[in-house]
Design an enzyme around this catalytic site. Structure first.
Site, PDB file in Angstrom:
ATOM      1  N   TRP A 151       1.571  11.193  -2.279  1.00 23.79           N
ATOM      2  CA  TRP A 151       1.305  10.987  -3.717  1.00 23.79           C
ATOM      3  C   TRP A 151       1.105  12.336  -4.402  1.00 23.79           C
ATOM      4  O   TRP A 151      -0.031  12.817  -4.512  1.00 23.79           O
ATOM      5  CB  TRP A 151       0.055  10.112  -3.897  1.00 23.79           C
ATOM      6  CG  TRP A 151       0.216   8.737  -3.348  1.00 23.79           C
ATOM      7  CD1 TRP A 151       0.870   7.700  -3.941  1.00 23.79           C
ATOM      8  CD2 TRP A 151      -0.283   8.231  -2.103  1.00 23.79           C
ATOM      9  NE1 TRP A 151       0.823   6.583  -3.138  1.00 23.79           N
ATOM     10  CE2 TRP A 151       0.112   6.881  -1.996  1.00 23.79           C
ATOM     11  CE3 TRP A 151      -1.017   8.777  -1.054  1.00 23.79           C
ATOM     12  CZ2 TRP A 151      -0.196   6.073  -0.911  1.00 23.79           C
ATOM     13  CZ3 TRP A 151      -1.329   7.976   0.031  1.00 23.79           C
ATOM     14  CH2 TRP A 151      -0.919   6.656   0.097  1.00 23.79           C
ATOM     15  N   HIS A 174      -1.585   5.597  -7.726  1.00 24.37           N
ATOM     16  CA  HIS A 174      -1.316   4.213  -7.329  1.00 24.37           C
ATOM     17  C   HIS A 174      -2.473   3.339  -7.836  1.00 24.37           C
ATOM     18  O   HIS A 174      -3.475   3.856  -8.331  1.00 24.37           O
ATOM     19  CB  HIS A 174      -1.109   4.078  -5.806  1.00 24.37           C
ATOM     20  CG  HIS A 174      -2.211   4.664  -4.966  1.00 24.37           C
ATOM     21  ND1 HIS A 174      -2.287   4.482  -3.614  1.00 24.37           N
ATOM     22  CD2 HIS A 174      -3.298   5.421  -5.280  1.00 24.37           C
ATOM     23  CE1 HIS A 174      -3.350   5.102  -3.122  1.00 24.37           C
ATOM     24  NE2 HIS A 174      -3.982   5.673  -4.124  1.00 24.37           N
ATOM     25  N   GLN A 214       2.596  -0.445 -11.179  1.00 23.23           N
ATOM     26  CA  GLN A 214       2.366  -1.150  -9.904  1.00 23.23           C
ATOM     27  C   GLN A 214       1.527  -2.393 -10.158  1.00 23.23           C
ATOM     28  O   GLN A 214       0.797  -2.476 -11.148  1.00 23.23           O
ATOM     29  CB  GLN A 214       1.623  -0.249  -8.908  1.00 23.23           C
ATOM     30  CG  GLN A 214       2.507   0.807  -8.272  1.00 23.23           C
ATOM     31  CD  GLN A 214       1.823   1.517  -7.104  1.00 23.23           C
ATOM     32  OE1 GLN A 214       0.606   1.457  -6.927  1.00 23.23           O
ATOM     33  NE2 GLN A 214       2.616   2.203  -6.293  1.00 23.23           N
ATOM     34  N   VAL A 257      -4.912   0.885   5.492  1.00 23.97           N
ATOM     35  CA  VAL A 257      -4.573  -0.400   6.124  1.00 23.97           C
ATOM     36  C   VAL A 257      -4.291  -0.188   7.612  1.00 23.97           C
ATOM     37  O   VAL A 257      -3.948   0.908   8.037  1.00 23.97           O
ATOM     38  CB  VAL A 257      -3.320  -1.060   5.473  1.00 23.97           C
ATOM     39  CG1 VAL A 257      -3.634  -1.577   4.093  1.00 23.97           C
ATOM     40  CG2 VAL A 257      -2.140  -0.121   5.463  1.00 23.97           C
TER      41      VAL A 257
HETATM   42  C1  YSA Z   1      -0.076  -0.111   0.464  1.00 22.52           C
HETATM   43  C2  YSA Z   1      -0.969  -0.832   1.237  1.00 22.52           C
HETATM   44  C3  YSA Z   1      -1.935  -1.545   0.595  1.00 22.52           C
HETATM   45  O1  YSA Z   1      -2.887  -2.177   1.335  1.00 22.52           O
HETATM   46  C4  YSA Z   1      -2.015  -1.586  -0.802  1.00 22.52           C
HETATM   47  C5  YSA Z   1      -1.127  -0.867  -1.525  1.00 22.52           C
HETATM   48  C6  YSA Z   1      -0.145  -0.132  -0.916  1.00 22.52           C
HETATM   49  C7  YSA Z   1       0.804   0.646  -1.729  1.00 22.52           C
HETATM   50  C8  YSA Z   1       0.397   2.099  -1.896  1.00 22.52           C
HETATM   51  N1  YSA Z   1      -0.779   2.230  -2.737  1.00 22.52           N
HETATM   52  C9  YSA Z   1       1.525   2.842  -2.538  1.00 22.52           C
HETATM   53  O2  YSA Z   1       1.429   3.324  -3.656  1.00 22.52           O
HETATM   54  N2  YSA Z   1       2.638   2.866  -1.789  1.00 22.52           N
HETATM   55  S1  YSA Z   1       4.032   3.460  -2.278  1.00 22.52           S
HETATM   56  O3  YSA Z   1       3.878   4.849  -2.644  1.00 22.52           O
HETATM   57  O4  YSA Z   1       5.000   3.219  -1.261  1.00 22.52           O
HETATM   58  O5  YSA Z   1       4.408   2.667  -3.591  1.00 22.52           O
HETATM   59  C10 YSA Z   1       4.410   1.236  -3.593  1.00 22.52           C
HETATM   60  C11 YSA Z   1       5.617   0.732  -4.336  1.00 22.52           C
HETATM   61  O6  YSA Z   1       5.659   1.334  -5.636  1.00 22.52           O
HETATM   62  C12 YSA Z   1       6.933   1.134  -3.701  1.00 22.52           C
HETATM   63  O7  YSA Z   1       7.289   0.183  -2.714  1.00 22.52           O
HETATM   64  C13 YSA Z   1       7.882   1.087  -4.868  1.00 22.52           C
HETATM   65  O8  YSA Z   1       8.275  -0.244  -5.148  1.00 22.52           O
HETATM   66  C14 YSA Z   1       7.002   1.588  -5.978  1.00 22.52           C
HETATM   67  N3  YSA Z   1       7.187   3.037  -6.196  1.00 22.52           N
HETATM   68  C15 YSA Z   1       6.629   4.021  -5.479  1.00 22.52           C
HETATM   69  N4  YSA Z   1       6.983   5.211  -5.963  1.00 22.52           N
HETATM   70  C16 YSA Z   1       7.779   4.980  -7.023  1.00 22.52           C
HETATM   71  C17 YSA Z   1       7.909   3.574  -7.160  1.00 22.52           C
HETATM   72  N5  YSA Z   1       8.652   3.037  -8.137  1.00 22.52           N
HETATM   73  C18 YSA Z   1       9.267   3.861  -8.978  1.00 22.52           C
HETATM   74  N6  YSA Z   1       9.196   5.207  -8.928  1.00 22.52           N
HETATM   75  C19 YSA Z   1       8.460   5.802  -7.963  1.00 22.52           C
HETATM   76  N7  YSA Z   1       8.377   7.123  -7.939  1.00 22.52           N
END
Ligand code: YSA
Length: 335
Positions: A151, A174, A214, A257
Site C-alpha cells: 500500500w 484501504h 472499496q 488474516v
Molecule cells: C483483505 C483481507 C481482509 O480480511 C480484508 C480486506 C482485504 C483487502 C485489503 N485491505 C486490500 O486492500 N487488498 S488489495 O490491495 O488487494 O485491494 C483489494 C481490492 O481492491 C482488489 O482486489 C481490487 O479489486 C481493488 N484494488 C486494489 N488496488 C486497486 C484496486 N482497484 C483499483 N485500483 C487499484 N489501484
C-alpha cells in the site's frame, strides 16, 4: 390655402403605422424634422397673405405640439409592448433542465450495498484521513514490515511546529482500518460492510487507479469457518453477476488474516481480481478484547471500480475519473 386638419389626419395615420422605434424615428424626421412636412408649413407662414398668417401660424404650432405629444405617447406604448414580450409567463409549463445522472461507480456501489443489506449486513462509513496506527499497526503491519509496500501511501503532512511526535496521518490506503474501529465499539455477532474511498501513491494502468472505492466486509461470530467466507462471497457474486459467473479463489497474504485469499472472476478470457479476503487473525480478535477460542470471523475488501468494469464492460479503469461527459452520459437512466 393650408388644410391643417387634413395634414393632422395624415400625420396621425402614418404615426399609427410605426411599429418599432426605428420607424417612429423615421416618422419624426418626416413630419417634425428640419425638412419635415409640418416644419415646411411653419416656415411658409411668412409668405402667406397677412390676414392668413395668424390663423395658420397658431394652428400649425398647436399641431406641432399635438404631434410631439402623440409621438411620445406612441413611443411609450412601443416600449410597454416590448417589455411584455420579454417578460416570463409563469403560467407556461416548466422545461426540464439537464439534470445529470449518477456516476457508474456510485450506481455500482449502491447495487453492492443493496445486495449486502439483503444478505443481512449493516452499512457504516469511516474517515478518509486515517491514523497510521489504524491503517497499519493495529492491522499487524508495523513500520518496516514488508507488507507496507503493498500500500504505497499518501501521507498527510503536519507542518506545524507542534507536528513533531504527533500520531502520523495518511489518506487511508484501504477500508480495513474500519475493522479495528468497529471492533472497538461493537460486540459480536457482527455483520457489517464499510464502503469508502481509498488512496494509493501508485502508477495507474488499465486496472489500477490511484483513487479507488472499496467495500470492506467484517463478520464475527461463534463457529465461523472458511466455508462461511467462501459461501457468503460466492452467493454474493452470483446475486450481482448471475448464476453463470466463473469465479476462482487463490491463496493470498494479508498480515491481518490467516489464511488469506483473493477472489477473481472471468473477464475478457482472463481473470480479474475483485477482492482480498481471509479469516480474521486471532490476534486481532484478542486485541478487541474477545476470546479467539470462542469467536472467529472473516473479512474482505472489494474493489468497486473493478466490479463496475465487469458490470458495464468498461475496458480501462481510468475512464471512470477522466470526467469525459461522452463516457459518463452512457450511464444516464441506468440503475
Ligand atoms: C483483505 C483481507 C481482509 O480480511 C480484508 C480486506 C482485504 C483487502 C485489503 N485491505 C486490500 O486492500 N487488498 S488489495 O490491495 O488487494 O485491494 C483489494 C481490492 O481492491 C482488489 O482486489 C481490487 O479489486 C481493488 N484494488 C486494489 N488496488 C486497486 C484496486 N482497484 C483499483 N485500483 C487499484 N489501484
Amino acid at each position: 390655402m393650408v388644410d391643417l386638419e387634413a395634414l393632422e389626419a395624415e400625420a396621425r395615420t402614418s404615426l399609427a403605422k410605426a411599429g418599432d422605434e426605428a420607424s417612429l424615428d423615421e416618422w419624426r424626421v418626416a413630419w417634425l424634422g428640419r425638412r419635415g412636412r409640418l416644419t415646411a408649413v411653419l416656415r411658409g407662414v411668412r409668405d402667406l397673405p397677412a390676414e392668413e398668417r395668424p390663423r395658420v401660424g397658431a394652428g400649425a404650432n398647436r399641431l406641432k405640439s399635438a404631434l410631439e405629444e402623440a409621438a411620445s405617447a406612441h413611443r411609450g406604448q412601443l416600449l410597454a409592448s416590448a417589455a411584455d414580450a420579454e417578460s416570463i409567463d409563469v403560467t407556461l409549463p416548466g422545461r426540464t433542465p439537464p439534470l445529470g445522472s449518477l456516476h457508474p461507480v456510485t450506481l455500482t456501489r449502491r447495487q453492492l450495498e443493496r445486495t449486502f443489506r439483503d444478505m443481512g449486513f449493516d452499512v457504516v462509513e469511516g474517515p478518509d484521513v486515517e491514523l497510521e496506527e489504524y491503517n497499519f499497526d493495529r492491522l499487524r503491519i508495523p513500520a518496516g514490515h514488508p507488507a507496507r509496500d503493498m500500500w504505497d501511501t499518501i501521507w498527510v503532512a503536519d507542518d506545524s511546529d507542534s507536528g513533531e511526535g504527533k500520531p502520523r496521518q495518511l489518506l487511508r490506503t484501504h477500508t480495513s482500518p474500519m475493522q479495528i474501529r468497529y471492533l472497538e465499539r461493537r460486540d459480536p455477532p457482527i455483520r457489517v460492510i464499510v464502503p469508502g474511498t481509498c488512496y494509493r501513491y501508485e502508477a495507474t494502468d488499465a486496472t489500477h487507479e490511484w483513487m479507488l472505492t472499496q467495500i470492506e466486509g467484517l463478520v464475527i461470530d461463534e463457529n465461523l469457518s472458511f466455508a462461511h467466507l467462501k459461501g457468503t462471497l460466492e452467493a454474493f457474486v452470483r446475486r450481482v453477476f448471475g448464476a453463470d459467473i466463473e469465479t476462482r479463489f487463490r491463496c493470498d497474504y494479508f498480515p491481518f488474516v490467516e489464511p488469506g485469499a483473493e477472489l477473481g472472476v472471468r473477464w475478457q478470457g482472463d481473470w480479474l481480481e475483485i477482492l482480498g479476503c481471509g479469516m480474521v487473525h486471532p490476534e486481532i480478535i484478542e486485541d478487541a478484547g474477545l476470546d479467539p477460542e470462542r469467536y472467529t470471523g472473516f473479512a474482505f475488501g472489494m474493489g468497486v471500480e473493478r466490479v463496475a468494469m465487469l458490470r458495464y464492460g468498461v475496458q480501462d479503469i481510468r475512464h471512470f475519473y477522466r470526467n469525459d461527459v461522452r463516457f459518463l452520459r452512457q450511464f444516464e437512466g441506468r440503475r
